[in-house]
Design an enzyme around this catalytic site. Structure first.
Site, PDB file in Angstrom:
ATOM      1  N   SER A  48     -56.086  20.956 -26.908  1.00 21.87           N
ATOM      2  CA  SER A  48     -57.186  21.386 -25.661  1.00 21.87           C
ATOM      3  C   SER A  48     -56.459  21.954 -24.191  1.00 21.87           C
ATOM      4  O   SER A  48     -55.951  21.315 -23.826  1.00 21.87           O
ATOM      5  CB  SER A  48     -57.652  19.775 -25.361  1.00 21.87           C
ATOM      6  OG  SER A  48     -58.338  19.595 -24.086  1.00 21.87           O
ATOM      7  N   GLY A  58     -68.720  13.597 -20.541  1.00 25.59           N
ATOM      8  CA  GLY A  58     -69.887  12.581 -20.190  1.00 25.59           C
ATOM      9  C   GLY A  58     -70.271  12.461 -19.274  1.00 25.59           C
ATOM     10  O   GLY A  58     -71.063  11.769 -18.497  1.00 25.59           O
ATOM     11  N   GLY A 103     -74.295  12.912 -20.544  1.00 22.66           N
ATOM     12  CA  GLY A 103     -75.527  13.064 -21.719  1.00 22.66           C
ATOM     13  C   GLY A 103     -76.003  13.999 -21.777  1.00 22.66           C
ATOM     14  O   GLY A 103     -76.933  14.322 -22.505  1.00 22.66           O
ATOM     15  N   LEU A 104     -74.446  15.352 -22.099  1.00 26.64           N
ATOM     16  CA  LEU A 104     -75.324  16.531 -22.330  1.00 26.64           C
ATOM     17  C   LEU A 104     -74.523  17.550 -23.410  1.00 26.64           C
ATOM     18  O   LEU A 104     -74.314  18.038 -24.281  1.00 26.64           O
ATOM     19  CB  LEU A 104     -74.649  17.956 -21.665  1.00 26.64           C
ATOM     20  CG  LEU A 104     -75.814  17.988 -20.206  1.00 26.64           C
ATOM     21  CD1 LEU A 104     -75.605  19.260 -19.154  1.00 26.64           C
ATOM     22  CD2 LEU A 104     -76.436  17.831 -20.356  1.00 26.64           C
ATOM     23  N   SER A 110     -71.423  16.744 -25.014  1.00 28.68           N
ATOM     24  CA  SER A 110     -70.178  17.863 -25.060  1.00 28.68           C
ATOM     25  C   SER A 110     -69.628  16.904 -26.588  1.00 28.68           C
ATOM     26  O   SER A 110     -68.742  17.879 -27.178  1.00 28.68           O
ATOM     27  CB  SER A 110     -69.100  17.502 -23.758  1.00 28.68           C
ATOM     28  OG  SER A 110     -69.319  16.750 -24.019  1.00 28.68           O
ATOM     29  N   SER A 111     -69.375  15.716 -26.940  1.00 25.70           N
ATOM     30  CA  SER A 111     -68.670  15.226 -28.183  1.00 25.70           C
ATOM     31  C   SER A 111     -68.813  15.986 -29.964  1.00 25.70           C
ATOM     32  O   SER A 111     -69.071  16.512 -30.354  1.00 25.70           O
ATOM     33  CB  SER A 111     -68.497  13.854 -28.088  1.00 25.70           C
ATOM     34  OG  SER A 111     -69.602  13.025 -27.757  1.00 25.70           O
ATOM     35  N   ASP A 121     -78.721  13.966 -31.641  1.00 25.47           N
ATOM     36  CA  ASP A 121     -77.126  15.283 -30.988  1.00 25.47           C
ATOM     37  C   ASP A 121     -77.284  16.752 -32.178  1.00 25.47           C
ATOM     38  O   ASP A 121     -76.677  18.141 -31.708  1.00 25.47           O
ATOM     39  CB  ASP A 121     -76.099  14.659 -29.934  1.00 25.47           C
ATOM     40  CG  ASP A 121     -77.531  13.797 -29.139  1.00 25.47           C
ATOM     41  OD1 ASP A 121     -78.047  13.826 -28.452  1.00 25.47           O
ATOM     42  OD2 ASP A 121     -75.682  12.704 -28.419  1.00 25.47           O
ATOM     43  N   TYR A 144     -74.019   1.424 -25.497  1.00 32.50           N
ATOM     44  CA  TYR A 144     -75.058   1.724 -26.889  1.00 32.50           C
ATOM     45  C   TYR A 144     -74.834   1.219 -28.275  1.00 32.50           C
ATOM     46  O   TYR A 144     -76.268   0.757 -28.628  1.00 32.50           O
ATOM     47  CB  TYR A 144     -74.311   3.465 -26.765  1.00 32.50           C
ATOM     48  CG  TYR A 144     -74.895   4.156 -27.353  1.00 32.50           C
ATOM     49  CD1 TYR A 144     -75.766   5.132 -27.274  1.00 32.50           C
ATOM     50  CD2 TYR A 144     -74.876   3.953 -29.217  1.00 32.50           C
ATOM     51  CE1 TYR A 144     -75.811   5.810 -28.110  1.00 32.50           C
ATOM     52  CE2 TYR A 144     -75.689   5.031 -30.091  1.00 32.50           C
ATOM     53  CZ  TYR A 144     -76.814   5.482 -29.846  1.00 32.50           C
ATOM     54  OH  TYR A 144     -77.036   6.683 -29.954  1.00 32.50           O
TER      55      TYR A 144
HETATM   56  C1  GLA Z   1     -77.419  10.338 -27.666  1.00 36.15           C
HETATM   57  C2  GLA Z   1     -76.824   9.401 -28.815  1.00 36.15           C
HETATM   58  C3  GLA Z   1     -78.347  10.527 -29.509  1.00 36.15           C
HETATM   59  C4  GLA Z   1     -79.134   9.299 -28.879  1.00 36.15           C
HETATM   60  C5  GLA Z   1     -79.043   9.778 -27.007  1.00 36.15           C
HETATM   61  C6  GLA Z   1     -79.990   8.594 -26.928  1.00 36.15           C
HETATM   62  O1  GLA Z   1     -77.095  11.312 -26.865  1.00 36.15           O
HETATM   63  O2  GLA Z   1     -74.937  10.589 -29.548  1.00 36.15           O
HETATM   64  O3  GLA Z   1     -77.569   9.362 -30.858  1.00 36.15           O
HETATM   65  O4  GLA Z   1     -79.245   8.097 -29.398  1.00 36.15           O
HETATM   66  O5  GLA Z   1     -77.963   8.846 -27.385  1.00 36.15           O
HETATM   67  O6  GLA Z   1     -81.625   9.014 -27.448  1.00 36.15           O
END
Ligand code: GLA
Length: 381
Positions: free
Chosen positions: A67, A119, A121-122, A124-125, A169, A219
């Site tokens: 990495s 980390g 919310g876009l 990356s994982s 995602d 989550y």
């Molecule tokens: C993360 C999860 C998704 C979805 C969103 C919330 O990004 O990986 O599957 O649940 O949160 O909408």
């Protein structure tokens, strides 16, 4: 991909076969948050931030990763969860899912780099899972569709990493199209692509730089709360498959379940409303739905955080048309929809007051809607 990475790759692994280069984008989601594991509609788009990998077969039984961002190496012959190197689990998980499908993956060397803020919310994982899945399919010539690659990525995350995420995602990252958002029914995986005509409006992102980790967060708990609500409802309505099919909130749920289900039922209504507003080019109204969605995510689904809620209130004060947290929540990015030209006027003051209040640096990202996962070069060097 930075040219230095090609040199680094040879330094770390030596050239043992053809070296391939793949990349996968980040994603935004316009509406439909926390409904992709409840059979809901989501409206994501791929954006031009990327995880990039260089890969070669190493003709052994070893998996060797490097990495660039973590400056960490890793080597194994076993597909087992790594407690101390979380980033490797996304790759090992994908390989392990291929093996479950009887697609034997032999030794690989993979260098990973990219510019998706982690980390935030876009996704990356998910981008890492999808790019690795796609690379494996291409390199070993497996007959696996893009949809299947998304499902493999989701299974890797559910089974190997331990986050019980939905399909949104991985799906958009595998299937994104330039300049189009994707309306996906997560119950059936039916999809349609749409061009958004934004006229004099624009989307952009504000990164709160509050790092979330889906794995450590609540989550999975949210998902359990929804499952427990569904179970109670199914006792009375056995034909109901998903919470998203509800149009009303039943009165026999406990307080937490009631809040979660209110979010889901509300999000369904907001999704129909925003689609209508986009269709009629009523951008101001479409944007205002984002504020409503945020309110619900914060107060009913309870996946926001103080810093993000503060920013949303500040954006309202300076008459930004609409904004909301995106992704799993508990930090990360805000998606803004506003009139073009406003951003420049408000950002300086917002950055300053955010820094003073939380000692955190706010970042602004403009983006283009881009293609999903792609092979950039095959058989390099
Ligand atoms: C993360 C999860 C998704 C979805 C969103 C919330 O990004 O990986 O599957 O649940 O949160 O909408």
């Amino acid at each position: 991909m930075d040219k230095k990475n090609f040199i680094l790759f040879e330094e770390k692994f030596s050239k043992l076969d053809e070296i391939h280069y793949f990349k996968a984008p980040a994603r935004i989601n316009i509406i439909g948050e926390h409904v992709d594991y409840l059979g809901g509609l989501v409206l994501p788009a791929a954006i031009d931030f990327y995880v990039e990998i260089l890969v070669q077969k190493n003709h052994s039984n070893k998996f060797r990763f490097y990495s660039v961002q973590y400056k960490e190496e890793f080597e194994t012959i076993e597909l087992i969860h790594q407690k101390n190197k979380q980033w490797t689990n996304y790759i090992l998980g994908v390989i392990s899912e291929f093996e479950k499908l009887n697609h034997k993956v032999s030794g690989l060397d993979i260098l990973i780099d990219g510019n998706i803020p982690q980390g935030s919310g876009l996704s990356s994982s998910a981008a890492l899972e999808v790019v690795v899945g796609f690379a494996i399919k291409e390199i070993f010539n497996f007959n696996v569709s893009l949809e299947k690659i998304a499902l493999i990525g989701q299974s890797a995350e559910n089974n190997f990493v331990g986050t019980k995420c939905g399909i949104m995602d991985q799906y958009i990252i595998a299937n994104g199209k330039k300049d189009k958002c994707l309306l996906l029914n997560t119950a059936t995986l039916e999809k349609t692509y749409h061009e958004l005509e934004l006229e004099n409006f624009e989307f952009y992102l504000i990164n709160s730089n509050v790092k979330h980790s889906l794995h450590d967060s609540d989550y999975n708990l949210r998902r359990e709360e929804c499952e427990s609500a569904l179970k109670k409802i199914k006792d009375k309505q056995p034909t109901l498959q998903n919470l998203y099919e509800l149009d009303e909130v039943p009165d026999y749920l406990n307080e937490t379940e009631t809040k979660r289900v209110r979010h889901v039922v509300g999000e369904k209504k907001r999704t129909q409303a925003i689609l209508g507003y986009f269709r009629n080019k009523s951008l101001e109204q479409a944007a205002s739905i984002l504020y409503e969605a945020h309110d619900s995510l914060s107060n009913l689904f309870e996946v926001s955080c103080g810093e993000i809620d503060f920013l949303i209130e500040e954006l309202k004060k300076v008459n930004v048309s609409g904004a909301r947290m995106i992704g799993g929540g508990f930090g990360g990015c805000i998606l803004v929809l506003d009139q073009k030209g406003n951003k420049e006027k408000i950002i300086k003051d917002l950055k300053q007051c955010y820094l003073e209040k939380f000692s955190l640096v706010l970042e602004i990202y403009s983006f283009q809607i881009s293609e999903g996962v792609t092979k950039v070069l095959q058989g390099l060097i």
